[in-house]
Scaffold this active site. Structure first.
Site, PDB file in Angstrom:
ATOM      1  N   ARG A   1       0.946  -1.113  -0.013  1.00 25.43           N
ATOM      2  CA  ARG A   1       0.130   0.255  -0.175  1.00 25.43           C
ATOM      3  C   ARG A   1       0.574   1.151   0.494  1.00 25.43           C
ATOM      4  O   ARG A   1       0.439   2.085  -0.208  1.00 25.43           O
ATOM      5  CB  ARG A   1      -0.693  -0.379   0.850  1.00 25.43           C
TER       6      ARG A   1
ATOM      7  N   HIS B   1       2.319  20.867 -31.463  1.00 25.43           N
ATOM      8  CA  HIS B   1       1.886  22.608 -31.402  1.00 25.43           C
ATOM      9  C   HIS B   1       2.643  22.790 -29.612  1.00 25.43           C
ATOM     10  O   HIS B   1       2.405  23.587 -28.702  1.00 25.43           O
ATOM     11  CB  HIS B   1       0.732  22.117 -31.026  1.00 25.43           C
TER      12      HIS B   1
ATOM     13  N   LYS C   1      -1.091   1.952  -2.429  1.00 25.07           N
ATOM     14  CA  LYS C   1      -1.720   1.269  -3.571  1.00 25.07           C
ATOM     15  C   LYS C   1      -2.739   1.826  -3.534  1.00 25.07           C
ATOM     16  O   LYS C   1      -3.710   2.312  -4.622  1.00 25.07           O
ATOM     17  CB  LYS C   1      -1.352   0.114  -3.501  1.00 25.07           C
TER      18      LYS C   1
END
Length: 614
Positions: free
Chosen positions: A27, A510, A609
């Site tokens: 995580r 561009h 995560k």
């Protein structure tokens, strides 16, 4: 983002807590800690900056006895990562320890009030404010810890999942949530607590997901009790986990990310299975068919998502508009929730989230619901907050994704969006039968085609060595492949820390074309589609400025391949499904570049995560 683990029962709590923290390392975090009530009934806290392994070294030769405890991995929000700011946090008396995921938005006001009442603070965190507030309420009111938590949380503004233990009460953990996930595992005379199911599955497959505004009273001597802030009992729904320990292991691969890239042939087979008929004549997405009138009468579809899921949404937009002729908008959930969007009962909002806990996406769902829109969720985690907050939806069924950089969840999301577009297009009669059957046939072959693409791993590894020390990358694509360019660039910067940008190929002239020189690697996605010739023209513009081109082409291509410095060939497939195949080589390229740079691909710096804070 942070990880929570708790245990009370008959085993040694420390061992279960440390193993649980290791399960939650995916995580993302910067410090770790544990609080225990030991065999002498003392409340002890051990915490340190760094990894769970650092915490284990720190606790060597210390008293880690006891059968109740809470543990935490922190991803810094308030206060830098250090030993003091790490969780758990003590109350001033040392009698209460608390861990917390989320953000307390009014912590500064609460802190000032507590300081005025004689409290002092050791850390810079909002979490310490919360534990001090709970102790203050408990002392002032002479009430129980549960009552103090109920009173204190009514004064709190923000998001949280908390777990608390108290000296003198070695049988009980109190946990509460608002906008941050919590799940309780039920064992034989024991309970497990976590921010997701991964630390629990080894011990029990019976779980209860705690809802917003609920408090779980977890006592080893009693059945699980869930109440609200007014002490009214809530309904307890026990769910059976569909997850195995083998899914949480690396399976012989050096990293979870590589394992999950290589799983995609099988995970997409699971995603499609039962939804696409063997004869290729029907696509059955029950979440759509059960709500056919909503989709038939939809004025507009709004897709809300973050990060990789947002890229999947951009692909879904093109699919739905092409096959269903319904206008689609794709919004960053974090922006959608803070402006004043025009949403009505004729709109469908599709919320996409791997974890199903993404805070911004969940808030966008709540906003859209309040406007009367029909909400359709696309998630990976069964029982997650978004899956429970939506009216209907579809799981992607790709299994637990542990690597922070999403791979198999992305391809699963795009696959579900393809099936949604096919289903709605068929219902509305806006898709040509021949085209429908072509896409369905190719969709059935996707799992095998991905396995063919994965055979390019060695070639891509060799290619990655050439570009390991590049400082910038440009990814270009058009049509369906523009979001693939965005996703490829995101993967590279997430795990290798190389600056990368994705652009529509036609937009290069561009502005971005000013960056092109002999030191600028440019990845051009030029597989066969209706804008292939246009993409080739853009490729020629790059070569005219001596850019180093890596081109992704369909097998049998000669024109784009002839212009490239390096070429990756993938099998041809229906244009709308090409992003699924084309993303895989870009995942492998990012992985191998990061490995060659010596980076931690499973736990890249600063990332988490499951993003459960704003």
């Amino acid at each position: 983002m942070c990880g929570i683990v708790g245990y009370v029962g008959h085993r040694t709590a420390y061992d279960i807590l440390i193993k649980g923290l290791h399960r939650l390392e995916y995580r993302g975090y910067d410090s770790a800690g544990v609080a225990l009530i030991n065999d002498s009934s003392e409340l002890t806290v051990y915490k340190t900056k760094g990894k769970v392994a650092d915490l284990e070294r720190f606790t060597e030769n210390k008293d880690i006895s006891g059968s109740i405890g809470i543990a935490h991995t922190r991803w810094a929000t308030h206060g830098e990562p250090n030993d003091t700011n790490a969780h758990p946090h003590y109350s001033q008396s040392g009698n209460i320890a608390l861990i917390h995921n989320g953000i307390i938005e009014n912590y500064a006001v609460l802190k000032d009030a507590l300081i005025h009442n004689g409290y002092t603070f050791r850390s810079s965190t909002d979490t310490e404010v919360l534990v001090q507030l709970i102790e203050y309420v408990k002392t002032q009111n002479g009430c129980s810890l549960l009552e103090a938590v109920q009173i204190a949380l009514k004064k709190v503004i923000g998001a949280y999942a908390i777990a608390i233990i108290e000296k003198g009460n070695p049988d009980r953990i109190i946990a509460a949530r608002k906008s941050s996930p919590l799940v309780v595992g039920i064992g034989d005379g024991e309970f497990f607590l976590a921010s997701d199911a991964t630390p629990i599955v080894e011990y029990s497959n019976q779980v209860v997901y705690i809802n917003d505004g609920e408090i779980a009273v977890i006592d080893r001597n009693k059945p699980l009790q869930v109440v609200d802030f007014d002490n009214v009992s809530a309904e307890i729904n026990v769910k059976t986990l569909d997850m195995s320990i083998s899914q949480l292991e690396k399976g012989g691969y050096p990293h979870f990310m590589l394992k999950e890239i290589n799983e995609q042939g099988n995970t997409l087979f699971d995603c499609i299975r039962g939804r696409v008929s063997i004869d290729g004549k029907n696509v059955t997405l029950s979440g759509v068919l059960d709500n056919r009138e909503k989709f038939l009468n939809a004025r507009r579809i709004i897709i809300v998502a973050c990060g990789t899921s947002w890229h999947a949404g951009l692909i879904g937009k093109q699919m739905i508009e092409d096959m269903c002729r319904i206008p689609v908008e794709v919004e960053y959930a974090s922006e959608f929730r803070y402006r004043c969007p025009v949403v009505s009962e004729q709109d469908i909002v599709i919320a996409i989230s791997q974890s199903g806990e993404t805070a911004d996406t969940l808030a966008a769902v709540e906003l859209a619901r309040s406007c009367g829109a029909f909400i359709f969720g696309i998630c990976n985690v069964i029982g997650s907050s978004i899956s429970r907050a939506t009216h209907s939806g579809a799981y992607i069924h790709v299994g637990p994704e542990i690597g922070v950089a999403s791979t198999k969840a992305f391809t699963g999301q795009v696959t579900v969006l393809a099936m949604l577009a096919l289903t709605v297009g068929k219902l509305k009669g806006t898709i040509d039968d021949e085209y429908f059957h072509t896409v369905v046939r190719d969709l059935q072959h996707i799992p095998e085609l991905i396995k063919q693409v994965l055979k390019l791993d060695e070639q891509i590894n060799d290619l990655s060595k050439i570009f390991t020390y590049a400082h910038n990358f440009l990814y270009l694509g058009r049509g369906y492949n523009y979001p693939v360019a965005l996703e490829g660039a995101l993967k590279l910067k997430e795990i290798s820390y190389i600056h990368a940008e994705g652009y529509p190929a036609a937009e290069m002239k561009h502005g971005p074309i000013a960056l092109i020189d002999s030191d600028m690697p440019v990845v051009v996605i030029a597989t066969a589609d209706k804008v292939y010739e246009k993409t080739v023209s853009n490729l020629q513009e790059i070569k005219a400025r001596r850019g180093k081109v890596i081109v992704l082409v369909s097998k049998g291509d000669t024109v784009a391949k002839g212009l490239a410095d390096y070429c990756i060939e993938v099998p041809p497939v229906a244009e709308c499904l090409a992003p699924i195949l084309n993303s895989v080589p870009l995942q492998l390229l990012a992985y191998h570049i990061a490995i060659n740079k010596g980076k931690d691909v499973d736990q890249p710096r600063n990332l988490a995560k499951s993003v459960t804070v704003e």
